[in-house]
Scaffold this motif. Structure first.
Motif, short mmCIF file in Angstrom:
data_model
loop_
_atom_site.label_atom_id
_atom_site.label_comp_id
_atom_site.label_asym_id
_atom_site.label_seq_id
_atom_site.Cartn_x
_atom_site.Cartn_y
_atom_site.Cartn_z
N UNK A 357 0.84 -1.21 0.00
CA UNK A 357 0.00 0.00 0.00
C UNK A 357 0.87 1.26 0.00
N UNK A 358 1.90 1.27 0.86
CA UNK A 358 2.77 2.44 0.93
C UNK A 358 3.56 2.61 -0.35
N UNK A 359 4.03 1.50 -0.91
CA UNK A 359 4.82 1.59 -2.14
C UNK A 359 3.97 2.11 -3.30
N UNK A 360 2.72 1.67 -3.36
CA UNK A 360 1.83 2.17 -4.40
C UNK A 360 1.56 3.66 -4.20
N UNK A 361 1.35 4.07 -2.94
CA UNK A 361 1.08 5.49 -2.67
C UNK A 361 2.29 6.35 -2.99
N UNK A 362 3.49 5.83 -2.73
CA UNK A 362 4.71 6.60 -3.01
C UNK A 362 4.90 6.84 -4.50
N UNK A 363 4.26 6.02 -5.34
CA UNK A 363 4.34 6.21 -6.78
C UNK A 363 3.36 7.27 -7.29
N UNK A 419 -4.87 18.25 -15.42
CA UNK A 419 -5.20 16.93 -15.93
C UNK A 419 -4.17 15.87 -15.67
N UNK A 420 -3.19 16.12 -14.81
CA UNK A 420 -2.11 15.18 -14.56
C UNK A 420 -2.59 14.00 -13.72
N UNK A 421 -2.19 12.80 -14.10
CA UNK A 421 -2.55 11.61 -13.34
C UNK A 421 -1.82 11.59 -12.02
N UNK A 422 -2.46 11.18 -10.91
CA UNK A 422 -1.79 11.16 -9.63
C UNK A 422 -0.81 10.01 -9.46
N UNK A 423 -0.76 9.06 -10.40
CA UNK A 423 0.16 7.94 -10.27
C UNK A 423 1.20 8.05 -11.38
N UNK A 424 2.46 8.35 -11.02
CA UNK A 424 3.47 8.62 -12.03
C UNK A 424 4.09 7.36 -12.59
N UNK A 425 4.16 6.29 -11.80
CA UNK A 425 4.70 5.04 -12.29
C UNK A 425 6.21 4.99 -12.34
N UNK A 426 6.90 6.02 -11.79
CA UNK A 426 8.35 6.03 -11.87
C UNK A 426 9.02 5.63 -10.57
N UNK A 427 8.26 5.12 -9.63
CA UNK A 427 8.82 4.71 -8.35
C UNK A 427 9.29 3.26 -8.42
N UNK A 428 10.51 3.02 -8.02
CA UNK A 428 11.05 1.67 -8.02
C UNK A 428 10.97 1.12 -6.61
N UNK A 429 10.40 -0.04 -6.48
CA UNK A 429 10.27 -0.67 -5.17
C UNK A 429 11.62 -1.02 -4.60
N UNK A 430 11.74 -0.92 -3.25
CA UNK A 430 12.99 -1.30 -2.60
C UNK A 430 13.02 -2.80 -2.29
N UNK A 431 12.13 -3.54 -2.86
CA UNK A 431 12.12 -4.97 -2.67
C UNK A 431 11.08 -5.60 -3.54
N UNK A 432 11.09 -6.91 -3.69
CA UNK A 432 10.10 -7.57 -4.55
C UNK A 432 8.71 -7.39 -4.02
N UNK A 433 7.74 -7.36 -4.91
CA UNK A 433 6.36 -7.29 -4.48
C UNK A 433 5.99 -8.59 -3.79
N UNK A 434 5.20 -8.50 -2.72
CA UNK A 434 4.82 -9.73 -2.04
C UNK A 434 3.93 -10.59 -2.92
#
Length: 434
Positions: A357-363, A419-434
């Motif tokens: 949830x936090x990783x998605x929000x950080x993106x 009109x900018x989307x709130x999710x940029x998609x440029x955040x790289x996770x600091x670990x694998x997705x569960x």
């Protein structure tokens, strides 16, 4: 069928030609605690004064224990009904014991004297109302809250089957509010009938068996607290928007009201809220009150924030209780964040299972992070939790809970403009997705 201790039939009262009660009818069953709720000026005090015989209605009748009060002497009526008024001011410097002793007057013969039984009743009443330690003090020298309990003791000493209370907790601190209403509940358990005007809707829901919702001089709703305290009924009576939830401790109805109609400054966009463990509940109420379209998640299906979201009609992403947020659920959360004009992160407890949830929000382009004090006190995910929180704060705006609505309004206005989307998609996770 249990007999009605009080029957109000078609009662109307006007002052100076202005109607205060308009053909009010209601029956109150013996041995119940009924609360009168409603806005100021709704007629609650007038109805109490009509029930105790202090006011004669312009039309209609009141019966108590199948006796018409209009046909009874003052002394006879006082053996049926005792009243604790809202105003307990006294200009006479009688000591507290003497004030309480006045409650025995209806039971003493005109030329008689008080008996040992009368004196015992007075002492017992002072004990139950927790004013025995004030017995020898002038009533003019005790606090407003203490004086209110003194007049409650006087009503107890009167020993009537019906007790009327007008705002019995208005001058009391929280401790004595609860003690007073617990005492009233005990009296009802002993068989007395109690009717009280109560301004605190949560206390009314917690202690009363039934409510009567008054507005505009009439009863708008009657029944159990859960059936009376609905958002639509409160809005109609108080001219205020309201959200009604279940209190997590008492299990009774809890009302959050918001004054006035929505105005032009209210947000009208879509907001996704990351919550869990009830951390988002107060934020959801505030955002719902200003008209935003809410989505919430991912949270457990039985989480308090999930219950709040359902109450508010918010779109909801859930996982099984105590289950982690898997790839499919995270994708569902991200879809809602993409559609949102703003993403709000409540001060949740963080564990491995909800890190996605936090990783998605950080993106998100402009995550709004609600400050909840030191992160370590709610971090149960170690260094991974610290990294996710740091990234979130780096990318987002950290705000106090009180400022959430203002910041969301600004975010919604900004998205409407660019009109900018709130999710940029440029955040790289600091670990694998569960």
């Amino acid at each position: 069928m249990t007999a009605a201790a009080i029957d109000v039939d078609g009662v109307s009262v006007a002052f100076g030609g202005v109607p205060v009660l308009d053909e009010v009818s209601t029956g109150i069953t013996a041995g119940t605690f009924v609360g009168l709720v409603g806005p100021n000026g709704a007629g609650k005090t007038t109805l109490l004064r009509t029930i105790n015989g202090a006011l004669s209605p312009d039309s209609g009748t009141v019966t108590v224990a199948e006796e018409r009060l209009a046909d009874l002497s003052s002394r006879a009526a006082s053996r049926l009904v005792a009243t604790v008024p809202q105003s307990t001011a006294s200009t006479f410097e009688f000591d507290v014991r003497r004030i309480v002793s006045m409650g025995r007057t209806p039971h003493v013969a005109r030329l008689g004297s008080r008996t040992p039984a009368d004196r015992r009743a007075v002492e017992e009443a002072m004990d139950r109302a927790a004013v025995a330690d004030l017995a020898d003090r002038p009533v003019t020298e005790v606090s407003g809250g203490e004086r209110q309990r003194v007049f409650l003791a006087r009503a107890l000493a009167q020993d009537t089957p019906v007790l009327l209370l007008d705002e019995p907790t208005s001058d009391l601190d929280v401790n004595h509010q609860v003690r007073t209403l617990e005492l009233v509940a005990d009296l009802v358990d002993e068989g007395r009938t109690v009717v009280a005007a109560i301004h605190d809707l949560d206390l009314a829901a917690r202690y009363c068996d039934e409510l009567r919702l008054l507005a505009g001089g009439s009863i708008r709703a009657a029944g159990t607290p859960e059936s009376v305290l609905t958002g639509s009924a409160i809005e109609a009576a108080f001219d205020a928007r309201a959200t009604v939830t279940t209190h997590p401790v008492t299990g009774t109805a809890s009302v959050t009201a918001f004054a006035g109609e929505r105005d032009a400054d209210d947000a009208t966009g879509r907001v996704h809220v990351v919550g869990g463990g009830s951390a988002a509940t107060p934020l959801l109420h505030r955002l719902d009150a200003v008209g935003v379209d809410l989505s919430v998640g991912a949270v457990g299906t039985t989480d308090p924030d999930a219950e709040t979201a359902r109450e508010l009609g918010a779109e909801l992403v859930t996982v099984a209780p105590y289950a982690p947020v898997d790839d499919e659920t995270r994708a569902a959360v991200e879809r809602r964040m993409r559609r949102a004009d703003a993403v709000v992160v409540a001060p949740i407890a963080v564990a491995e299972g909800n890190l996605p949830n936090l990783r998605a929000a950080a993106a998100a382009t402009r995550p709004i992070v609600v400050d909840g004090g030191p992160f370590e006190t709610r971090n149960h995910a170690g260094s991974a939790g610290r990294r996710a929180d740091a990234k979130l704060r780096e990318r987002g705006t950290v705000v106090d809970a009180a400022d959430v609505v203002e910041v969301v309004r600004a975010a919604v206005a900004g998205d409407s403009a660019d009109g900018e989307s709130p999710l940029s998609g440029d955040f790289e996770s600091d670990g694998p997705r569960p």
